[in-house]
Design a protein around this motif. Structure first.
Motif, PDB file in Angstrom:
ATOM      1  N   THR A 126       0.822  -1.218   0.000  1.00 50.41           N
ATOM      2  CA  THR A 126       0.000   0.000   0.000  1.00 50.41           C
ATOM      3  C   THR A 126       0.851   1.261   0.000  1.00 50.41           C
ATOM      4  O   THR A 126       0.346   2.349  -0.284  1.00 50.41           O
ATOM      5  N   VAL A 127       2.120   1.130   0.332  1.00 49.88           N
ATOM      6  CA  VAL A 127       3.065   2.248   0.266  1.00 49.88           C
ATOM      7  C   VAL A 127       4.124   1.897  -0.769  1.00 49.88           C
ATOM      8  O   VAL A 127       4.736   0.826  -0.706  1.00 49.88           O
ATOM      9  N   LYS A 128       4.323   2.784  -1.711  1.00 42.87           N
ATOM     10  CA  LYS A 128       5.257   2.530  -2.806  1.00 42.87           C
ATOM     11  C   LYS A 128       6.701   2.552  -2.318  1.00 42.87           C
ATOM     12  O   LYS A 128       7.091   3.396  -1.522  1.00 42.87           O
ATOM     13  N   ARG A 129       7.493   1.601  -2.821  1.00 37.69           N
ATOM     14  CA  ARG A 129       8.931   1.588  -2.541  1.00 37.69           C
ATOM     15  C   ARG A 129       9.646   2.382  -3.638  1.00 37.69           C
ATOM     16  O   ARG A 129       9.534   2.047  -4.820  1.00 37.69           O
ATOM     17  N   SER A 130      10.370   3.420  -3.231  1.00 39.31           N
ATOM     18  CA  SER A 130      11.019   4.283  -4.219  1.00 39.31           C
ATOM     19  C   SER A 130      12.305   3.686  -4.776  1.00 39.31           C
ATOM     20  O   SER A 130      12.768   4.073  -5.844  1.00 39.31           O
ATOM     21  N   HIS A 131      12.907   2.735  -4.039  1.00 40.00           N
ATOM     22  CA  HIS A 131      14.114   2.062  -4.526  1.00 40.00           C
ATOM     23  C   HIS A 131      14.243   0.705  -3.843  1.00 40.00           C
ATOM     24  O   HIS A 131      13.425   0.357  -2.963  1.00 40.00           O
ATOM     25  N   SER A 132      15.254  -0.065  -4.215  1.00 43.16           N
ATOM     26  CA  SER A 132      15.385  -1.454  -3.755  1.00 43.16           C
ATOM     27  C   SER A 132      15.633  -1.576  -2.255  1.00 43.16           C
ATOM     28  O   SER A 132      15.355  -2.623  -1.665  1.00 43.16           O
ATOM     29  N   MET A 133      16.157  -0.509  -1.629  1.00 37.61           N
ATOM     30  CA  MET A 133      16.473  -0.565  -0.204  1.00 37.61           C
ATOM     31  C   MET A 133      15.388   0.080   0.655  1.00 37.61           C
ATOM     32  O   MET A 133      15.556   0.230   1.865  1.00 37.61           O
ATOM     33  N   SER A 134      14.284   0.470   0.065  1.00 33.83           N
ATOM     34  CA  SER A 134      13.242   1.199   0.798  1.00 33.83           C
ATOM     35  C   SER A 134      12.743   0.430   2.016  1.00 33.83           C
ATOM     36  O   SER A 134      12.556   0.996   3.097  1.00 33.83           O
ATOM     37  N   LEU A 135      12.491  -0.874   1.852  1.00 35.16           N
ATOM     38  CA  LEU A 135      11.960  -1.672   2.960  1.00 35.16           C
ATOM     39  C   LEU A 135      12.969  -1.753   4.097  1.00 35.16           C
ATOM     40  O   LEU A 135      12.599  -1.638   5.277  1.00 35.16           O
ATOM     41  N   GLN A 136      14.251  -1.932   3.754  1.00 34.20           N
ATOM     42  CA  GLN A 136      15.285  -2.003   4.792  1.00 34.20           C
ATOM     43  C   GLN A 136      15.406  -0.669   5.537  1.00 34.20           C
ATOM     44  O   GLN A 136      15.555  -0.652   6.761  1.00 34.20           O
ATOM     45  N   TYR A 137      15.329   0.420   4.800  1.00 34.35           N
ATOM     46  CA  TYR A 137      15.405   1.730   5.442  1.00 34.35           C
ATOM     47  C   TYR A 137      14.192   1.981   6.339  1.00 34.35           C
ATOM     48  O   TYR A 137      14.305   2.581   7.408  1.00 34.35           O
ATOM     49  N   ALA A 138      13.040   1.527   5.888  1.00 33.16           N
ATOM     50  CA  ALA A 138      11.819   1.690   6.686  1.00 33.16           C
ATOM     51  C   ALA A 138      11.932   0.909   7.998  1.00 33.16           C
ATOM     52  O   ALA A 138      11.512   1.380   9.061  1.00 33.16           O
ATOM     53  N   LYS A 139      12.503  -0.307   7.918  1.00 36.10           N
ATOM     54  CA  LYS A 139      12.698  -1.115   9.123  1.00 36.10           C
ATOM     55  C   LYS A 139      13.696  -0.432  10.060  1.00 36.10           C
ATOM     56  O   LYS A 139      13.535  -0.444  11.290  1.00 36.10           O
ATOM     57  N   LYS A 140      14.723   0.186   9.471  1.00 34.70           N
ATOM     58  CA  LYS A 140      15.710   0.909  10.273  1.00 34.70           C
ATOM     59  C   LYS A 140      15.053   2.071  11.019  1.00 34.70           C
ATOM     60  O   LYS A 140      15.380   2.343  12.181  1.00 34.70           O
ATOM     61  N   GLU A 141      14.117   2.757  10.369  1.00 31.40           N
ATOM     62  CA  GLU A 141      13.388   3.854  11.021  1.00 31.40           C
ATOM     63  C   GLU A 141      12.582   3.335  12.201  1.00 31.40           C
ATOM     64  O   GLU A 141      12.492   4.005  13.246  1.00 31.40           O
ATOM     65  N   VAL A 142      11.977   2.155  12.039  1.00 27.90           N
ATOM     66  CA  VAL A 142      11.218   1.549  13.140  1.00 27.90           C
ATOM     67  C   VAL A 142      12.142   1.267  14.322  1.00 27.90           C
ATOM     68  O   VAL A 142      11.835   1.593  15.476  1.00 27.90           O
ATOM     69  N   ASN A 143      13.277   0.645  14.036  1.00 30.20           N
ATOM     70  CA  ASN A 143      14.229   0.302  15.105  1.00 30.20           C
ATOM     71  C   ASN A 143      14.749   1.549  15.813  1.00 30.20           C
ATOM     72  O   ASN A 143      14.903   1.554  17.042  1.00 30.20           O
ATOM     73  N   GLU A 144      15.034   2.598  15.036  1.00 29.20           N
ATOM     74  CA  GLU A 144      15.550   3.842  15.619  1.00 29.20           C
ATOM     75  C   GLU A 144      14.504   4.500  16.504  1.00 29.20           C
ATOM     76  O   GLU A 144      14.805   4.966  17.609  1.00 29.20           O
ATOM     77  N   ALA A 145      13.263   4.553  16.037  1.00 27.68           N
ATOM     78  CA  ALA A 145      12.184   5.151  16.827  1.00 27.68           C
ATOM     79  C   ALA A 145      11.941   4.355  18.101  1.00 27.68           C
ATOM     80  O   ALA A 145      11.704   4.929  19.178  1.00 27.68           O
ATOM     81  N   LEU A 146      11.987   3.010  18.001  1.00 24.20           N
ATOM     82  CA  LEU A 146      11.794   2.154  19.178  1.00 24.20           C
ATOM     83  C   LEU A 146      12.907   2.385  20.193  1.00 24.20           C
ATOM     84  O   LEU A 146      12.651   2.496  21.407  1.00 24.20           O
ATOM     85  N   LYS A 147      14.144   2.470  19.713  1.00 24.22           N
ATOM     86  CA  LYS A 147      15.283   2.713  20.592  1.00 24.22           C
ATOM     87  C   LYS A 147      15.127   4.041  21.317  1.00 24.22           C
ATOM     88  O   LYS A 147      15.342   4.141  22.540  1.00 24.22           O
ATOM     89  N   ASN A 148      14.736   5.085  20.586  1.00 21.61           N
ATOM     90  CA  ASN A 148      14.567   6.404  21.197  1.00 21.61           C
ATOM     91  C   ASN A 148      13.401   6.420  22.184  1.00 21.61           C
ATOM     92  O   ASN A 148      13.483   7.081  23.230  1.00 21.61           O
TER      93      ASN A 148
END
Length: 213
Positions: free
Chosen positions: A182-204
């Protein structure tokens, strides 16, 4: 004596020789000897006989208020430099009606010295006007930077719990959307970057709760 100890970016704890309870008001000294009255929140850890507490200043000073003060300071400096620049520009117009005629310097004439001095004065004044205008622009840029920082929320504030709860939910929604399409991936690493954002927000968020809950 209670002193500051850096814990993580933007966060300084109170390093204390005695135990304190949440809500206690203590004085914390900077390395320059300035003392700030602060309210104790949580005991973060103990080490080598010292107790390290999360604190906020009772006078309301935080990163946002400091940023606002810096923005005001740079705006004042910019205004002062611009005023001086304008004053030098106005002064550089001395004798402009005469100079606009394009009269050549009359070598050997009694007016030669005055003519050369007038041109030199105006040249120097214009140079100072340009330099001060550039300085004013630089100070305005700094003021704009600190004005943007004045709206930042970071881990040094109790409000960061709600902020990072929101960031975590937003990051999770984005990550889930990329997984289900439902959310477009702008490049091949989009999903990995999105997961990284989740981990960073959880850590904070976990850090924020440890500091301020």
């Amino acid at each position: 004596m209670n002193t500051y100890s850096k814990y993580c970016p933007n966060v300084y704890l109170a390093k204390c020789t005695e135990r304190h309870a949440k809500g206690d008001i203590i004085t914390v000294s900077t390395k320059y000897g300035k003392e700030n009255e602060s309210e104790v929140f949580n005991l973060i850890y103990e080490k080598e006989g010292f107790f390290f507490y999360s604190i906020i200043r009772t006078d309301g000073t935080n990163t946002q208020t400091r940023a606002t003060a810096k923005a005001e300071k740079f705006n004042n400096w910019a205004a002062s430099a611009q005023k001086k620049s304008n004053d030098y520009y106005e002064a550089s117009q001395e004798g402009k009606d005469f100079l606009s005629l394009g009269e050549p310097i009359k070598i050997g004439h009694h007016s030669e010295k005055r003519h050369r001095a007038l041109i030199e004065r105006n040249w120097n004044r214009m140079g100072k006007s340009v330099a001060l205008s550039a300085k004013a622009n630089a100070q305005e840029s700094k003021a704009e930077y600190w004005e943007r920082k004045a709206n930042d929320i970071n881990l040094s504030m109790p409000e960061s719990i709600e902020f990072y709860e929101y960031k975590l939910e937003s990051a999770k929604a984005k990550h889930e959307g990329m997984k289900n399409g439902t959310v477009k991936r702008s490049h091949s690493m989009s999903l990995q970057y999105a997961k990284k954002e989740v981990n960073e927000a959880l850590k904070n968020l976990e850090l924020a709760k440890k500091l301020w809950s």
